[in-house]
Write a protein that holds these residues in place. Structure first.
Motif, PDB file in Angstrom:
ATOM      1  N   LYS A 195      12.108 -49.178 -23.518  1.00  0.00           N
ATOM      2  CA  LYS A 195      13.830 -50.033 -24.447  1.00  0.00           C
ATOM      3  C   LYS A 195      13.272 -50.483 -25.509  1.00  0.00           C
ATOM      4  O   LYS A 195      11.701 -50.688 -25.591  1.00  0.00           O
ATOM      5  N   GLN A 196      14.313 -51.241 -26.104  1.00  0.00           N
ATOM      6  CA  GLN A 196      14.359 -52.464 -27.660  1.00  0.00           C
ATOM      7  C   GLN A 196      13.087 -52.837 -26.943  1.00  0.00           C
ATOM      8  O   GLN A 196      12.291 -53.674 -27.497  1.00  0.00           O
ATOM      9  N   ARG A 197      12.948 -53.780 -25.955  1.00  0.00           N
ATOM     10  CA  ARG A 197      12.283 -54.161 -25.781  1.00  0.00           C
ATOM     11  C   ARG A 197      11.417 -54.240 -24.873  1.00  0.00           C
ATOM     12  O   ARG A 197      11.423 -54.759 -23.258  1.00  0.00           O
ATOM     13  N   GLY A 198       9.650 -53.489 -24.711  1.00  0.00           N
ATOM     14  CA  GLY A 198       9.010 -53.665 -23.388  1.00  0.00           C
ATOM     15  C   GLY A 198       8.989 -51.702 -22.986  1.00  0.00           C
ATOM     16  O   GLY A 198       9.295 -51.108 -23.531  1.00  0.00           O
ATOM     17  N   THR A 199       7.707 -51.166 -22.351  1.00  0.00           N
ATOM     18  CA  THR A 199       7.594 -50.165 -22.464  1.00  0.00           C
ATOM     19  C   THR A 199       7.411 -49.778 -20.385  1.00  0.00           C
ATOM     20  O   THR A 199       5.788 -51.308 -19.976  1.00  0.00           O
ATOM     21  N   THR A 200       7.831 -49.118 -19.681  1.00  0.00           N
ATOM     22  CA  THR A 200       6.639 -49.354 -17.875  1.00  0.00           C
ATOM     23  C   THR A 200       6.477 -47.910 -18.272  1.00  0.00           C
ATOM     24  O   THR A 200       6.957 -47.000 -18.405  1.00  0.00           O
ATOM     25  N   ILE A 201       5.265 -48.338 -17.389  1.00  0.00           N
ATOM     26  CA  ILE A 201       4.341 -46.683 -16.885  1.00  0.00           C
ATOM     27  C   ILE A 201       4.041 -46.411 -15.584  1.00  0.00           C
ATOM     28  O   ILE A 201       3.524 -47.729 -15.411  1.00  0.00           O
ATOM     29  N   VAL A 202       4.387 -45.278 -15.147  1.00  0.00           N
ATOM     30  CA  VAL A 202       4.028 -45.738 -14.001  1.00  0.00           C
ATOM     31  C   VAL A 202       3.865 -44.100 -12.981  1.00  0.00           C
ATOM     32  O   VAL A 202       3.966 -43.076 -14.167  1.00  0.00           O
TER      33      VAL A 202
END
Length: 137
Positions: free
Chosen positions: A114-121
């Motif tokens: 998103k505009q603030r942050g990335t999550t990889i799972v």
């Protein structure tokens, strides 16, 4: 790799880059085959490096969750985020390689940004981790 070594690697990354890093393990595991363990480590390294280089992240949280059915790695950052469509459509190979590493072991890789942050799972089935080798805990 032991949990202590994983924590040390995350801490070392933070010291080298100035990015606040945290590493947490949930659950117990006394075995993980070398290949899936290495694949998870490489995914974590790639995700943290991308967060630093491209996302200008100030903090990264790495969480390893071990259950009876799977091993789950989550890397979340507070960087500027990215367009996942653009990342997959361009010449960049980071997400593609991370996904391939998981598929080889019957696992999956998902990404949210998103505009603030990335999550990889990244998730590997426990069935793929059957040898009695201590790599992550």
């Amino acid at each position: 790799m032991t949990a202590y070594q994983s924590l040390s690697a995350a801490t070392g990354f933070g010291k080298r880059t100035g990015v606040r890093t945290s590493f947490r393990v949930e659950g117990e595991c006394n075995y993980l085959k070398c290949e899936p363990a290495l694949a998870l480590l490489r995914v974590a390294q790639e995700a943290m490096t991308n967060a630093f280089r491209h996302g200008a992240a100030k903090s990264i949280k790495v969480n390893l969750s071990l259950t009876d059915t799977h091993v789950r790695l989550k890397v979340a950052d507070d960087g500027c985020g990215m367009s996942l469509k653009a990342a997959l459509a361009t010449g960049g190979v980071g997400l593609k390689v991370m996904r391939s590493r998981m598929l080889v072991h019957g696992g999956t890789l998902s990404a949210r940004s998103k505009q603030r942050g990335t999550t990889i799972v990244a998730v590997v089935p426990r069935a793929a981790t059957g040898d009695a080798l201590s790599y992550l805990t």
